[in-house]
Design an enzyme around this catalytic site. Structure first.
Site, short mmCIF file in Angstrom:
data_model
loop_
_atom_site.label_atom_id
_atom_site.label_comp_id
_atom_site.label_asym_id
_atom_site.label_seq_id
_atom_site.Cartn_x
_atom_site.Cartn_y
_atom_site.Cartn_z
N ARG A 106 7.10 29.28 46.05
CA ARG A 106 6.44 30.59 45.96
C ARG A 106 5.01 30.43 46.44
O ARG A 106 4.29 29.56 45.95
CB ARG A 106 6.44 31.13 44.53
CG ARG A 106 5.42 32.27 44.36
CD ARG A 106 5.48 32.98 43.03
NE ARG A 106 6.69 33.78 42.92
CZ ARG A 106 6.83 34.77 42.04
NH1 ARG A 106 5.85 35.08 41.21
NH2 ARG A 106 7.96 35.46 41.99
N HIS A 133 10.82 38.60 49.40
CA HIS A 133 11.17 38.14 48.05
C HIS A 133 12.70 38.17 47.92
O HIS A 133 13.26 38.99 47.18
CB HIS A 133 10.50 39.07 47.02
CG HIS A 133 10.44 38.51 45.63
ND1 HIS A 133 10.88 37.24 45.30
CD2 HIS A 133 9.98 39.06 44.47
CE1 HIS A 133 10.70 37.04 44.01
NE2 HIS A 133 10.16 38.13 43.48
N GLN A 136 14.74 38.05 44.53
CA GLN A 136 14.65 39.34 43.81
C GLN A 136 15.72 40.31 44.34
O GLN A 136 16.31 41.08 43.58
CB GLN A 136 13.25 39.93 44.01
CG GLN A 136 13.03 41.27 43.34
CD GLN A 136 12.90 41.17 41.83
OE1 GLN A 136 12.15 40.36 41.32
NE2 GLN A 136 13.65 42.00 41.10
N ASP A 229 6.83 49.06 42.78
CA ASP A 229 6.25 47.73 42.56
C ASP A 229 4.75 47.95 42.33
O ASP A 229 4.23 49.04 42.58
CB ASP A 229 6.51 46.88 43.82
CG ASP A 229 5.92 45.46 43.75
OD1 ASP A 229 5.65 44.98 42.64
OD2 ASP A 229 5.73 44.85 44.83
N CYS A 270 10.58 45.35 40.15
CA CYS A 270 10.74 43.89 40.10
C CYS A 270 9.98 43.27 38.93
O CYS A 270 10.32 42.18 38.47
CB CYS A 270 10.29 43.27 41.41
SG CYS A 270 8.62 43.74 41.91
N ARG A 315 17.88 38.12 37.51
CA ARG A 315 17.18 37.12 38.30
C ARG A 315 17.79 35.73 38.05
O ARG A 315 17.97 34.94 38.97
CB ARG A 315 15.68 37.08 37.95
CG ARG A 315 14.88 38.33 38.26
CD ARG A 315 14.86 38.69 39.71
NE ARG A 315 14.47 37.58 40.57
CZ ARG A 315 13.22 37.08 40.70
NH1 ARG A 315 12.22 37.63 40.05
NH2 ARG A 315 12.97 36.07 41.50
N1 NVA Z 1 4.53 42.62 45.37
C1 NVA Z 1 4.39 41.81 44.19
C2 NVA Z 1 5.73 41.36 43.70
C3 NVA Z 1 5.69 40.57 42.42
C4 NVA Z 1 7.05 40.13 41.96
C5 NVA Z 1 3.48 40.63 44.47
O1 NVA Z 1 3.64 40.00 45.53
O2 NVA Z 1 2.59 40.36 43.66
N1 CP Z 2 9.76 39.77 39.80
C1 CP Z 2 9.15 38.57 39.85
O1 CP Z 2 9.19 37.84 40.85
O2 CP Z 2 8.50 38.24 38.71
P1 CP Z 2 7.57 36.97 38.48
O3 CP Z 2 6.34 37.18 39.34
O4 CP Z 2 7.27 36.97 37.02
O5 CP Z 2 8.31 35.75 38.92
#
Ligand code: NVA
Ligand code: CP
Length: 329
Positions: A106, A133, A136, A229, A270, A315
């Site tokens: 990540r 993602h 997800q 989101d 998400c 998830r």
């Molecule tokens: N768009 C958000 C998704 C988090 C799961 C981010 O990248 O922070």
């Molecule tokens: N939805 C998601 O990716 O959550 P986290 O950022 O907690 O992993």
């Protein structure tokens, strides 16, 4: 179907049949877990979990999935590795590839996870980049399929910043699975034209449709799924909050939006979500801009139409399926 040894970097790399295979596998693993049937024959295997951005769901999903499968896992937190600071991605990939059977990453640009995958020699799984993602997506598709019994023909409306990982990935997922995707937001936040064109190519094969719509009434009409989101994603500068609040507030998911969708429509997110002021940033923004919520009202978030916690649970089952499907045996 054999996905052994494959990377999982974006759903663009997978056919609808391969995606369905992973969803079916996830559903089966979920069913077995609920019945207490152990699938733990992965002893002696280990996976590395690299997080350059924070996480609750993705990290826990990978750790629980690995433990359930009988595997070991190592969590490398945003400050706990040499990646990018003292050691290149290519070198890190070759080191971890010697010790682990799979690597989750990540972080920031998609090119980083792609480079990891190029050098690791073991499957690499994208646990979120700025652009995509994909883990997800499997959870979202599984949740939608559980609710409606099908994916084909389902209308999913994404409201908010559709240029980032979630908007991009949902558009790809819908196009691949024969769904109707609508980005309902201000034109500035539409996904980029090149990706729209790529997804239109998938849609032509699957019967999906892609629409970009600024009008909330028109965009959300008869939707099966309303999705949003956070308005400011991880890694973005705090300065953009003010502009996002101003420009995206018309696209907040409210009870009116849900009433304009189909009667049995569901709400997905998400997570994490700003639906009240019970978080540090939520409170700070709430006080600064006189808000009680951001991308979704607390009323919708807590309503019976909201399936965000089923989605969060999924998830784990879907990530477990990705591991099982792609790990080299
Ligand atoms: N768009 C958000 C998704 C988090 C799961 C981010 O990248 O922070
Ligand atoms: N939805 C998601 O990716 O959550 P986290 O950022 O907690 O992993």
């Amino acid at each position: 179907m054999n996905l052994e040894g494959r990377n999982f970097l974006t759903l663009k790399d997978f056919t609808p049949e391969e995606i369905t295979y992973m969803l079916d596998l996830a559903a089966d693993l979920k069913d077995k877990k609920k019945k207490g049937i152990l699938v733990d024959d992965y002893k002696g295997k280990n996976i590395a979990l690299i997080f350059e951005k924070t996480s609750t769901r993705t990290r826990c999903a990978f750790e629980v999935a690995a433990k359930d499968l009988g595997m070991g896992s190592t969590y490398l937190d945003p400050s706990g590795s040499q990646i990018g600071k003292k050691e290149s991605i290519a070198d890190t990939a070759r080191v971890l590839g010697r010790m682990y059977e799979g690597i989750e990453y990540r972080g920031f640009g998609q090119e980083i996870v792609e480079e990891l995958a190029k050098y690791a020699g073991v499957p690499v799984w994208n646990g979120l980049t700025n652009e995509y993602h994909p883990t997800q997506m499997l959870a979202d598709l599984l949740t939608i399929r559980e609710q409606f019994g099908t994916l084909k023909g389902i209308k999913l409306v994404y409201m908010g910043d559709a240029r980032y990982n979630m908007g991009n990935s949902l558009m790809i997922a819908c196009a691949k699975m024969g769904m109707h995707f609508v980005a309902c937001t201000s034109a500035k936040y539409f996904p980029n034209a090149e990706l729209v064109k790529t997804c239109e190519g998938y849609a032509a094969e699957t019967g999906a449709t892609i629409s970009l719509c600024e009008d909330v009434k028109e965009g959300t009409k008869d939707a099966d799924v309303i999705y949003t989101d956070v308005w400011v994603s991880m890694g973005e500068p705090a300065e953009v909050w003010e502009e996002r609040i101003k420009e995206l507030t018309p696209y907040k998911v409210t009870a009116d939006v849900m009433a304009n969708a189909k009667k049995d429509a569901i709400f997905l997110h998400c997570l994490p979500a700003f639906h009240d002021l019970k978080t540090k940033i939520g409170k700070e923004m709430g006080e600064k801009y006189n808000l009680t919520d951001m991308e979704v009202t607390d009323e919708v978030f807590e309503s019976a139409q909201s399936h965000v916690f089923d989605e969060a649970e999924n998830r784990m089952h879907t990530i477990k399926a990705v591991i099982v499907a792609t790990l080299k045996r």
